[in-house]
Design a protein around this motif. Structure first.
Motif, PDB file in Angstrom:
ATOM      1  N   ARG A   1       0.862  -1.181   0.000  1.00 17.95           N
ATOM      2  CA  ARG A   1       0.000   0.000   0.000  1.00 17.95           C
ATOM      3  C   ARG A   1       0.894   1.225   0.000  1.00 17.95           C
ATOM      4  O   ARG A   1       1.634   1.461   0.955  1.00 17.95           O
ATOM      5  N   LEU A   2       0.820   1.975  -1.074  1.00 19.26           N
ATOM      6  CA  LEU A   2       1.570   3.218  -1.184  1.00 19.26           C
ATOM      7  C   LEU A   2       0.722   4.371  -0.663  1.00 19.26           C
ATOM      8  O   LEU A   2      -0.492   4.386  -0.844  1.00 19.26           O
ATOM      9  N   SER A   3       1.377   5.324  -0.036  1.00 22.99           N
ATOM     10  CA  SER A   3       0.704   6.524   0.439  1.00 22.99           C
ATOM     11  C   SER A   3       1.405   7.757  -0.097  1.00 22.99           C
ATOM     12  O   SER A   3       2.619   7.751  -0.318  1.00 22.99           O
ATOM     13  N   CYS A   4       0.637   8.801  -0.288  1.00 19.63           N
ATOM     14  CA  CYS A   4       1.165  10.094  -0.733  1.00 19.63           C
ATOM     15  C   CYS A   4       0.536  11.158   0.169  1.00 19.63           C
ATOM     16  O   CYS A   4      -0.674  11.395   0.089  1.00 19.63           O
ATOM     17  N   VAL A   5       1.356  11.746   0.998  1.00 20.46           N
ATOM     18  CA  VAL A   5       0.885  12.798   1.900  1.00 20.46           C
ATOM     19  C   VAL A   5       1.274  14.146   1.320  1.00 20.46           C
ATOM     20  O   VAL A   5       2.433  14.359   0.958  1.00 20.46           O
ATOM     21  N   VAL A   6       0.312  15.031   1.243  1.00 17.43           N
ATOM     22  CA  VAL A   6       0.521  16.342   0.632  1.00 17.43           C
ATOM     23  C   VAL A   6       0.517  17.414   1.697  1.00 17.43           C
ATOM     24  O   VAL A   6      -0.331  17.417   2.591  1.00 17.43           O
ATOM     25  N   SER A   7       1.460  18.340   1.606  1.00 17.31           N
ATOM     26  CA  SER A   7       1.491  19.495   2.497  1.00 17.31           C
ATOM     27  C   SER A   7       1.644  20.758   1.668  1.00 17.31           C
ATOM     28  O   SER A   7       2.152  20.729   0.550  1.00 17.31           O
ATOM     29  N   GLY A   8       1.191  21.859   2.222  1.00 20.49           N
ATOM     30  CA  GLY A   8       1.334  23.142   1.560  1.00 20.49           C
ATOM     31  C   GLY A   8       0.171  23.550   0.687  1.00 20.49           C
ATOM     32  O   GLY A   8       0.126  24.695   0.216  1.00 20.49           O
ATOM     33  N   VAL A   9      -0.766  22.618   0.450  1.00 20.47           N
ATOM     34  CA  VAL A   9      -1.937  22.912  -0.355  1.00 20.47           C
ATOM     35  C   VAL A   9      -2.998  21.865  -0.052  1.00 20.47           C
ATOM     36  O   VAL A   9      -2.675  20.717   0.271  1.00 20.47           O
ATOM     37  N   SER A  10      -4.251  22.259  -0.132  1.00 25.45           N
ATOM     38  CA  SER A  10      -5.339  21.294   0.022  1.00 25.45           C
ATOM     39  C   SER A  10      -5.526  20.529  -1.273  1.00 25.45           C
ATOM     40  O   SER A  10      -5.559  21.124  -2.355  1.00 25.45           O
ATOM     41  N   ILE A  11      -5.656  19.210  -1.178  1.00 30.90           N
ATOM     42  CA  ILE A  11      -5.806  18.409  -2.400  1.00 30.90           C
ATOM     43  C   ILE A  11      -7.239  18.447  -2.945  1.00 30.90           C
ATOM     44  O   ILE A  11      -7.490  17.915  -4.028  1.00 30.90           O
ATOM     45  N   SER A  12      -8.149  19.057  -2.224  1.00 32.38           N
ATOM     46  CA  SER A  12      -9.562  18.996  -2.616  1.00 32.38           C
ATOM     47  C   SER A  12      -9.825  19.358  -4.078  1.00 32.38           C
ATOM     48  O   SER A  12     -10.587  18.677  -4.746  1.00 32.38           O
ATOM     49  N   PRO A  13      -9.230  20.427  -4.609  1.00 34.29           N
ATOM     50  CA  PRO A  13      -9.511  20.755  -6.008  1.00 34.29           C
ATOM     51  C   PRO A  13      -8.628  20.036  -7.022  1.00 34.29           C
ATOM     52  O   PRO A  13      -8.727  20.288  -8.225  1.00 34.29           O
ATOM     53  N   TYR A  14      -7.759  19.136  -6.544  1.00 31.76           N
ATOM     54  CA  TYR A  14      -6.776  18.509  -7.414  1.00 31.76           C
ATOM     55  C   TYR A  14      -7.213  17.111  -7.842  1.00 31.76           C
ATOM     56  O   TYR A  14      -7.752  16.339  -7.043  1.00 31.76           O
ATOM     57  N   ALA A  15      -6.938  16.807  -9.114  1.00 33.71           N
ATOM     58  CA  ALA A  15      -6.959  15.426  -9.548  1.00 33.71           C
ATOM     59  C   ALA A  15      -5.636  14.813  -9.110  1.00 33.71           C
ATOM     60  O   ALA A  15      -4.579  15.430  -9.279  1.00 33.71           O
ATOM     61  N   MET A  16      -5.710  13.596  -8.562  1.00 31.39           N
ATOM     62  CA  MET A  16      -4.532  12.930  -8.052  1.00 31.39           C
ATOM     63  C   MET A  16      -4.269  11.683  -8.876  1.00 31.39           C
ATOM     64  O   MET A  16      -5.207  11.052  -9.405  1.00 31.39           O
TER      65      MET A  16
END
Length: 119
Positions: A19-34
């Motif tokens: 299980r890979l994880s990607c934690v994002v900081s500095g911006v909210s991922i809500s409007p982003y396609a991941m």
């Protein structure tokens, strides 16, 4: 500063799971396609799985039925459950965030995590 940090890669035998994880900081991922991409040495990155901001997921034919992509906007992270792994899944895996905000395309990449499938 926007950072995407992947984790969860490693060595696993054929048929195993990661299980890979990607934690994002500095911006909210809500409007982003991941998305998750994989890259073999000497080749271009290819999309493995993507998840839109509305939760709609798409997969490469090679991983359909084996991989599942998740996003958790509250935790600002994305995951990739990888089951029934095959030696040909061996690659470096990168997470990507993309959005068009205010007419500007914003794209961010993580540094990558190595997945090796071998007995």
């Amino acid at each position: 500063q926007v950072q995407l940090v992947e984790s969860g890669g490693g060595l696993v035998p054929p048929g195993g799971s990661l299980r890979l994880s990607c934690v994002v900081s500095g911006v909210s991922i809500s409007p982003y396609a991941m998305a998750w991409y994989s890259q073999a040495p000497g080749k271009e990155r290819e999309m493995v799985a993507g998840i839109a901001k509305d939760g709609h997921a798409v997969y490469a034919d090679t991983v359909k039925g084996r991989f599942t992509i998740f996003r958790d906007n509250a935790k600002n992270m994305m995951s990739l459950q990888m089951n029934s792994l095959k030696p040909e899944d061996t690659n470096v895996y990168y997470c990507k965030a993309r959005a068009v905000i205010g007419g500007a395309e914003l794209v961010y990449w993580g540094q990558g995590t190595q997945v090796t499938v071998s007995s």
